[in-house]
Write a protein that holds these residues in place. Sequence first.
Motif, PDB file in Angstrom:
ATOM      1  N   GLY A  23       6.223  29.512  -8.557  1.00  0.00           N
ATOM      2  CA  GLY A  23       7.050  29.438  -7.417  1.00  0.00           C
ATOM      3  C   GLY A  23       6.478  29.335  -6.104  1.00  0.00           C
ATOM      4  O   GLY A  23       7.168  29.678  -5.170  1.00  0.00           O
ATOM      5  N   GLY A  24       5.232  28.925  -6.144  1.00  0.00           N
ATOM      6  CA  GLY A  24       4.418  29.001  -4.813  1.00  0.00           C
ATOM      7  C   GLY A  24       4.779  27.590  -4.232  1.00  0.00           C
ATOM      8  O   GLY A  24       5.191  26.596  -4.455  1.00  0.00           O
ATOM      9  N   ALA A  25       4.577  27.556  -2.701  1.00  0.00           N
ATOM     10  CA  ALA A  25       5.054  26.537  -1.801  1.00  0.00           C
ATOM     11  C   ALA A  25       4.040  25.521  -1.969  1.00  0.00           C
ATOM     12  O   ALA A  25       4.470  24.115  -2.205  1.00  0.00           O
ATOM     13  N   ALA A  26       2.657  25.505  -2.422  1.00  0.00           N
ATOM     14  CA  ALA A  26       1.870  24.397  -2.531  1.00  0.00           C
ATOM     15  C   ALA A  26       2.083  23.912  -3.844  1.00  0.00           C
ATOM     16  O   ALA A  26       2.122  22.534  -3.910  1.00  0.00           O
TER      17      ALA A  26
ATOM     18  N   ALA B 220       4.952  23.776  -5.430  1.00  0.00           N
ATOM     19  CA  ALA B 220       6.129  22.876  -5.552  1.00  0.00           C
ATOM     20  C   ALA B 220       5.899  21.508  -4.783  1.00  0.00           C
ATOM     21  O   ALA B 220       6.357  20.378  -5.318  1.00  0.00           O
ATOM     22  N   VAL B 221       5.046  21.299  -3.693  1.00  0.00           N
ATOM     23  CA  VAL B 221       4.621  20.122  -3.222  1.00  0.00           C
ATOM     24  C   VAL B 221       4.083  19.340  -4.169  1.00  0.00           C
ATOM     25  O   VAL B 221       4.130  18.128  -4.387  1.00  0.00           O
ATOM     26  N   ASP B 222       2.821  19.949  -4.681  1.00  0.00           N
ATOM     27  CA  ASP B 222       2.016  19.272  -5.545  1.00  0.00           C
ATOM     28  C   ASP B 222       2.863  18.728  -6.734  1.00  0.00           C
ATOM     29  O   ASP B 222       2.659  17.548  -7.131  1.00  0.00           O
ATOM     30  N   GLU B 223       3.949  19.463  -7.173  1.00  0.00           N
ATOM     31  CA  GLU B 223       4.501  18.922  -8.355  1.00  0.00           C
ATOM     32  C   GLU B 223       5.391  17.615  -7.961  1.00  0.00           C
ATOM     33  O   GLU B 223       5.503  16.586  -8.760  1.00  0.00           O
ATOM     34  N   GLN B 224       5.992  17.674  -6.872  1.00  0.00           N
ATOM     35  CA  GLN B 224       6.941  16.274  -6.234  1.00  0.00           C
ATOM     36  C   GLN B 224       5.926  15.224  -6.229  1.00  0.00           C
ATOM     37  O   GLN B 224       6.010  13.910  -6.608  1.00  0.00           O
ATOM     38  N   ALA B 225       4.477  15.657  -5.703  1.00  0.00           N
ATOM     39  CA  ALA B 225       3.489  14.509  -5.508  1.00  0.00           C
ATOM     40  C   ALA B 225       3.061  13.818  -6.746  1.00  0.00           C
ATOM     41  O   ALA B 225       3.092  12.713  -7.008  1.00  0.00           O
ATOM     42  N   GLN B 226       3.005  14.616  -7.943  1.00  0.00           N
ATOM     43  CA  GLN B 226       2.627  14.329  -9.126  1.00  0.00           C
ATOM     44  C   GLN B 226       3.537  13.407  -9.877  1.00  0.00           C
ATOM     45  O   GLN B 226       3.426  12.495 -10.702  1.00  0.00           O
ATOM     46  N   PHE B 227       4.960  13.612  -9.363  1.00  0.00           N
ATOM     47  CA  PHE B 227       6.024  12.759 -10.223  1.00  0.00           C
ATOM     48  C   PHE B 227       6.335  11.379  -9.187  1.00  0.00           C
ATOM     49  O   PHE B 227       7.129  10.616  -9.259  1.00  0.00           O
ATOM     50  N   GLY B 228       5.235  11.089  -7.987  1.00  0.00           N
ATOM     51  CA  GLY B 228       5.404  10.061  -7.473  1.00  0.00           C
ATOM     52  C   GLY B 228       6.429   9.895  -6.229  1.00  0.00           C
ATOM     53  O   GLY B 228       6.715   9.009  -5.540  1.00  0.00           O
ATOM     54  N   ALA B 229       6.455  11.270  -5.470  1.00  0.00           N
ATOM     55  CA  ALA B 229       7.232  11.305  -4.201  1.00  0.00           C
ATOM     56  C   ALA B 229       6.654  10.703  -3.029  1.00  0.00           C
ATOM     57  O   ALA B 229       5.412  10.773  -3.101  1.00  0.00           O
ATOM     58  N   SER B 230       7.527  10.074  -2.364  1.00  0.00           N
ATOM     59  CA  SER B 230       7.038   9.407  -1.136  1.00  0.00           C
ATOM     60  C   SER B 230       7.068  10.327   0.260  1.00  0.00           C
ATOM     61  O   SER B 230       6.574  10.313   1.088  1.00  0.00           O
ATOM     62  N   VAL B 231       7.864  11.519  -0.009  1.00  0.00           N
ATOM     63  CA  VAL B 231       8.367  12.420   1.350  1.00  0.00           C
ATOM     64  C   VAL B 231       8.649  13.704   0.465  1.00  0.00           C
ATOM     65  O   VAL B 231       8.811  13.633  -0.798  1.00  0.00           O
ATOM     66  N   ILE B 232       8.634  14.742   1.084  1.00  0.00           N
ATOM     67  CA  ILE B 232       8.869  15.980   0.679  1.00  0.00           C
ATOM     68  C   ILE B 232      10.067  16.400   1.418  1.00  0.00           C
ATOM     69  O   ILE B 232      10.427  16.221   2.651  1.00  0.00           O
TER      70      ILE B 232
ATOM     71  N   THR C 136       3.346  26.394   5.293  1.00  0.00           N
ATOM     72  CA  THR C 136       2.480  26.021   3.858  1.00  0.00           C
ATOM     73  C   THR C 136       2.758  24.714   3.272  1.00  0.00           C
ATOM     74  O   THR C 136       2.095  23.840   3.082  1.00  0.00           O
ATOM     75  N   ILE C 137       4.281  24.598   3.290  1.00  0.00           N
ATOM     76  CA  ILE C 137       4.779  23.216   2.645  1.00  0.00           C
ATOM     77  C   ILE C 137       4.341  21.792   3.512  1.00  0.00           C
ATOM     78  O   ILE C 137       3.771  21.035   2.618  1.00  0.00           O
TER      79      ILE C 137
ATOM     80  N   ALA D 227      -2.080  17.151   3.726  1.00  0.00           N
ATOM     81  CA  ALA D 227      -3.130  16.948   3.088  1.00  0.00           C
ATOM     82  C   ALA D 227      -2.865  15.817   1.923  1.00  0.00           C
ATOM     83  O   ALA D 227      -3.868  15.113   1.650  1.00  0.00           O
ATOM     84  N   LEU D 228      -1.649  15.630   1.636  1.00  0.00           N
ATOM     85  CA  LEU D 228      -1.329  14.624   0.434  1.00  0.00           C
ATOM     86  C   LEU D 228      -0.891  13.400   1.340  1.00  0.00           C
ATOM     87  O   LEU D 228      -0.322  12.476   0.576  1.00  0.00           O
ATOM     88  N   ALA D 229      -0.611  13.295   2.480  1.00  0.00           N
ATOM     89  CA  ALA D 229      -0.173  12.288   3.421  1.00  0.00           C
ATOM     90  C   ALA D 229       1.263  11.940   3.071  1.00  0.00           C
ATOM     91  O   ALA D 229       1.834  10.721   3.134  1.00  0.00           O
ATOM     92  N   LEU D 230       2.110  12.959   2.869  1.00  0.00           N
ATOM     93  CA  LEU D 230       3.480  12.875   2.606  1.00  0.00           C
ATOM     94  C   LEU D 230       4.124  13.444   3.929  1.00  0.00           C
ATOM     95  O   LEU D 230       4.208  14.709   4.162  1.00  0.00           O
ATOM     96  N   PRO D 231       5.129  12.980   4.222  1.00  0.00           N
ATOM     97  CA  PRO D 231       5.972  13.208   5.445  1.00  0.00           C
ATOM     98  C   PRO D 231       7.043  14.201   4.765  1.00  0.00           C
ATOM     99  O   PRO D 231       7.174  14.314   3.739  1.00  0.00           O
ATOM    100  N   VAL D 232       7.440  15.158   5.733  1.00  0.00           N
ATOM    101  CA  VAL D 232       8.289  16.291   5.202  1.00  0.00           C
ATOM    102  C   VAL D 232       9.624  15.786   6.126  1.00  0.00           C
ATOM    103  O   VAL D 232       9.760  15.809   7.066  1.00  0.00           O
ATOM    104  N   VAL D 233      10.665  16.091   5.166  1.00  0.00           N
ATOM    105  CA  VAL D 233      12.126  15.671   5.689  1.00  0.00           C
ATOM    106  C   VAL D 233      12.948  16.945   5.741  1.00  0.00           C
ATOM    107  O   VAL D 233      12.809  17.670   4.547  1.00  0.00           O
TER     108      VAL D 233
END
Length: 325
Positions: free
Chosen positions: A115-118, A120-132, A151-152, A158-164
């Motif tokens: 349930g942590g913020a980091a 949740a971001v890591d999970e989306q990145a591992q599935f190939g997300a281009s943004v959060i 934190t998000i 750090a993963l070079a993903l923009p946040v929307v």
Amino acid sequence: MTNHERRGLLGEDVGLCRRAITGETGVLLPPFMDHHVHLHLIDEQRLGRHGIAGVLDLGGDPVQLARRPAHLMPRVAYAGAFLTAPGGYPVGRSWAPAGAVREVRDASAHPGVGGGAATAVDEQAQFGASVIKVSLNAAAGPVMDAVTLATIIATARALALPVVAHAEGPGMVRLAIDAGVDALAHTPFSERLEPALVTAAAALGQRWISTLDIHRSGAADRDRARGNLELFLAAGGTVLYGTDLGNGDLPVGVNPRELAALHDAGLRGRALLGALSDPWPGSERSHAVATFIPGDPPATLSAVPAWLAGSIVVPTEELIADEHG
């Protein structure tokens, strides 16, 4: 007016061409992108026939999105799941399957925290997300606090993903801007923004995804969105064409109503074309396909939105440039 003069309304990306298979003449444009869709709610196979070569999915099951073959049309970038506060929007919505939402219960920046913020971001990145994608919707439930949001954003950076951010309700746009969110999923519509706040958003380089046509039955929201967008454009802000496709009765493909609303707000001609063809969150356009519109370019700026809606996606190799056009 000559075709050369007509093309001047739209900028250097416009060329005259002929389709090799049919012999039809028309206009060659860069591939178009809808920067806000929900693929699980639409028939994506219709997009190319109606001018959309690429999409940004801003809320879906990351497992299903990752399984989609990358070579299919349209080209797809995606956020994966909505990141939201416990019980926050869109938890419980019938259109949002459980896999499309992650409730962030802990502001932890450490990986692997349930349930942590980091996490949740890591999970989306591992599935190939281009943004959060984060949900900041105070009009429809709890909203994550500033520490969790920070934190998000830090983890995504750090993963070079923009946040929307979906920012709706009093103070939510300010929260997004103060936190340094890279883009807003909608032109702000739930409150009139102070000019200084809009100027700050533009100065940060924040992008606003348009989605004006979702307000066609809500005059107050439509008027607030248009007023905010006019301020943002005047401040030099970057606007991306996006429709929130899947949200209600919207045309699958280039939406002439969205384009007309953008034109009316002051985004016209080559700037309107730029909002449609911007490859963000990528940096390069696809060279495999292009946009084709039969016939001559329009003679007036006011005719551009309806003309753009007549586009189709074709393989680039099928189009032969007219060197005399």
